[in-house]
Scaffold this motif. Structure first.
Motif, short mmCIF file in Angstrom:
data_model
loop_
_atom_site.label_atom_id
_atom_site.label_comp_id
_atom_site.label_asym_id
_atom_site.label_seq_id
_atom_site.Cartn_x
_atom_site.Cartn_y
_atom_site.Cartn_z
N ASN A 126 7.65 -9.26 -9.58
CA ASN A 126 8.10 -8.16 -8.71
C ASN A 126 6.87 -7.45 -8.17
O ASN A 126 5.96 -7.10 -8.93
CB ASN A 126 8.96 -7.17 -9.49
N THR A 127 6.86 -7.22 -6.87
CA THR A 127 5.73 -6.57 -6.22
C THR A 127 6.23 -5.44 -5.33
O THR A 127 7.18 -5.62 -4.58
CB THR A 127 4.95 -7.59 -5.35
N ASP A 128 5.59 -4.28 -5.44
CA ASP A 128 5.89 -3.12 -4.60
C ASP A 128 4.62 -2.71 -3.87
O ASP A 128 3.56 -2.57 -4.50
CB ASP A 128 6.40 -1.95 -5.43
N LEU A 129 4.73 -2.53 -2.56
CA LEU A 129 3.60 -2.12 -1.74
C LEU A 129 4.02 -0.88 -0.96
O LEU A 129 5.05 -0.90 -0.28
CB LEU A 129 3.22 -3.25 -0.79
N THR A 130 3.26 0.20 -1.08
CA THR A 130 3.56 1.42 -0.33
C THR A 130 2.36 1.77 0.54
O THR A 130 1.22 1.43 0.23
CB THR A 130 3.89 2.60 -1.26
N PHE A 131 2.65 2.46 1.63
CA PHE A 131 1.62 2.82 2.60
C PHE A 131 1.52 4.34 2.67
O PHE A 131 2.50 5.02 2.96
CB PHE A 131 1.97 2.24 3.97
N ASN A 132 0.33 4.86 2.41
CA ASN A 132 0.06 6.29 2.49
C ASN A 132 -0.92 6.50 3.65
O ASN A 132 -2.13 6.36 3.48
CB ASN A 132 -0.53 6.79 1.16
N TYR A 133 -0.37 6.81 4.81
CA TYR A 133 -1.21 6.94 6.01
C TYR A 133 -2.10 8.17 5.95
O TYR A 133 -3.22 8.14 6.45
CB TYR A 133 -0.33 6.94 7.26
N ALA A 134 -1.64 9.24 5.33
CA ALA A 134 -2.46 10.45 5.22
C ALA A 134 -3.73 10.17 4.43
O ALA A 134 -4.81 10.66 4.77
CB ALA A 134 -1.67 11.58 4.56
N ALA A 135 -3.63 9.35 3.39
CA ALA A 135 -4.79 8.99 2.57
C ALA A 135 -5.49 7.74 3.09
O ALA A 135 -6.57 7.39 2.62
CB ALA A 135 -4.36 8.77 1.12
N GLY A 136 -4.87 7.04 4.06
CA GLY A 136 -5.47 5.81 4.60
C GLY A 136 -5.49 4.68 3.60
O GLY A 136 -6.43 3.89 3.58
N LYS A 137 -4.43 4.59 2.75
CA LYS A 137 -4.42 3.58 1.68
C LYS A 137 -3.09 2.86 1.59
O LYS A 137 -2.04 3.42 1.88
CB LYS A 137 -4.67 4.23 0.32
N GLN A 138 -3.17 1.62 1.16
CA GLN A 138 -1.99 0.89 0.72
C GLN A 138 -2.12 0.70 -0.79
O GLN A 138 -3.21 0.47 -1.30
CB GLN A 138 -1.86 -0.46 1.44
N MET A 139 -1.01 0.88 -1.50
CA MET A 139 -1.03 0.77 -2.96
C MET A 139 -0.07 -0.33 -3.39
O MET A 139 1.09 -0.36 -2.96
CB MET A 139 -0.60 2.09 -3.61
N GLN A 152 -2.39 -3.28 -10.55
CA GLN A 152 -2.38 -2.21 -9.57
C GLN A 152 -3.64 -2.33 -8.73
O GLN A 152 -4.73 -2.57 -9.26
CB GLN A 152 -2.35 -0.84 -10.24
N GLN A 153 -3.48 -2.14 -7.41
CA GLN A 153 -4.62 -2.21 -6.50
C GLN A 153 -4.43 -1.21 -5.36
O GLN A 153 -3.29 -0.86 -5.03
CB GLN A 153 -4.75 -3.61 -5.88
N GLU A 154 -5.53 -0.79 -4.79
CA GLU A 154 -5.52 0.04 -3.59
C GLU A 154 -6.46 -0.58 -2.58
O GLU A 154 -7.46 -1.18 -2.96
CB GLU A 154 -6.00 1.46 -3.89
N ALA A 155 -6.14 -0.41 -1.30
CA ALA A 155 -7.00 -0.91 -0.24
C ALA A 155 -6.82 -0.02 0.98
O ALA A 155 -5.76 0.58 1.16
CB ALA A 155 -6.66 -2.35 0.10
N PRO A 156 -7.86 0.08 1.82
CA PRO A 156 -7.76 0.93 3.00
C PRO A 156 -6.84 0.32 4.06
O PRO A 156 -6.69 -0.89 4.14
CB PRO A 156 -9.20 1.01 3.50
N ILE A 157 -6.20 1.21 4.86
CA ILE A 157 -5.40 0.78 6.00
C ILE A 157 -5.71 1.70 7.18
O ILE A 157 -6.13 2.84 6.99
CB ILE A 157 -3.88 0.81 5.70
N PRO A 158 -5.49 1.20 8.40
CA PRO A 158 -5.63 2.08 9.57
C PRO A 158 -4.42 3.02 9.69
O PRO A 158 -3.56 3.05 8.81
CB PRO A 158 -5.70 1.08 10.74
N ALA A 159 -4.35 3.73 10.80
CA ALA A 159 -3.32 4.76 11.00
C ALA A 159 -1.89 4.23 11.03
O ALA A 159 -0.96 4.98 10.79
CB ALA A 159 -3.61 5.53 12.28
N CYS A 160 -1.70 2.95 11.32
CA CYS A 160 -0.36 2.37 11.37
C CYS A 160 -0.46 0.87 11.15
O CYS A 160 -1.28 0.20 11.79
CB CYS A 160 0.29 2.65 12.73
#
Length: 193
Positions: A126-139, A152-160
Motif C-alpha cells: 500500500n502506498t500513499d502520496l500526498t502533495f503539500n504545495y505550500a511546503a513544496g514537497k511530496q510525501m 517514508q520519503q519526501e521530495a521537492p515538487i514545483p507549484a503544481c
C-alpha cells in the motif's frame, strides 16, 4: 504474468483511457529540464462527472483482465478511482487486484493525493502520496503488507503537479492541437518528470 507485464497491463489501460478522454498525441516520456508550469484547465471546461471508463485487456488470444476508471466531482475536488484485475486463466497463473485512488483540484488541475493498493501474486504493498504545495514537497508513505516494513520519503515538487492517474483526465482539459506540445509535470516515484 510478471511484474513488468502488470505495469504494462495498467499502462495499456491508462493509454486507452487517455485516448477516450480526447488525447490526439502520443505521451512523451519526460518533460524538458526547464519545463514551464502546468496550465490550469481551459476556461469553462467541465470534467464529465460522473464518468466510468471500462477496458478489457487481452494477452495474445486470452482475455487477461479488466481495468475500470471512474471520475467523480466531490465539491470541486475530482476523485479518480481505478482498478486493474486479472481474469480467467491469467488470474490463476498470476493474480492481480490493484486499486488506485487520486484527487485533484478541478480549477487548477493540481493533484492533492495519490494512493495505490497493489496485490500482484504474493506481493502486497500500500502506498500513499500526498502533495503539500505550500511546503513544496511530496510525501510518500509505503507499507509492505507481507514483509511488515514501512518506508517514508519526501521530495521537492514545483507549484503544481499531476499524478499518473489524474493526468489521464487532466489532459482532456487542455486545448490539444495536432503538432503542438502539452506539458504535464508528473510526480512519479518521488521525482517529477
Amino acid at each position: 504474468m510478471t511484474r513488468r507485464l502488470t505495469r504494462r497491463f495498467f499502462a495499456v489501460a491508462a493509454t486507452l483511457a487517455l485516448s477516450a478522454a480526447g488525447n490526439t498525441q502520443q505521451p512523451q516520456s519526460a518533460a524538458p529540464a526547464a519545463a514551464p508550469a502546468m496550465a490550469a484547465p481551459q476556461a469553462g471546461y467541465t470534467f464529465a462527472s460522473p464518468q466510468t471508463l471500462t477496458f478489457t485487456v487481452d494477452w495474445r488470444v486470452f482475455t487477461a483482465g479488466q481495468a475500470v476508471f471512474h471520475l467523480e466531482n466531490v465539491n470541486g475536488q475530482m476523485k479518480v478511482t481505478a482498478t486493474a484485475d486479472t481474469l480467467g486463466a491469467v488470474n490463476m497463473l498470476y493474480p492481480v487486484s490493484d486499486k488506485y485512488q487520486a484527487s485533484f483540484d478541478a480549477g487548477t488541475g493540481c493533484s492533492a493525493s495519490f494512493s495505490k493498493q497493489i496485490q500482484e501474486g504474493r506481493r502486497k504493498v500500500n502506498t500513499d502520496l500526498t502533495f503539500n504545495y505550500a511546503a513544496g514537497k511530496q510525501m510518500l508513505f509505503e507499507r509492505n503488507l507481507i514483509k511488515g516494513n514501512t518506508k517514508q520519503q519526501e521530495a521537492p515538487i514545483p507549484a503544481c503537479v499531476t499524478d499518473s492517474l489524474s493526468a489521464i483526465f487532466y489532459a482532456a482539459s487542455q486545448p490539444i492541437v495536432v503538432g503542438q506540445n502539452i506539458t504535464l509535470l508528473l510526480a512519479d516515484s518521488m521525482r517529477v518528470v
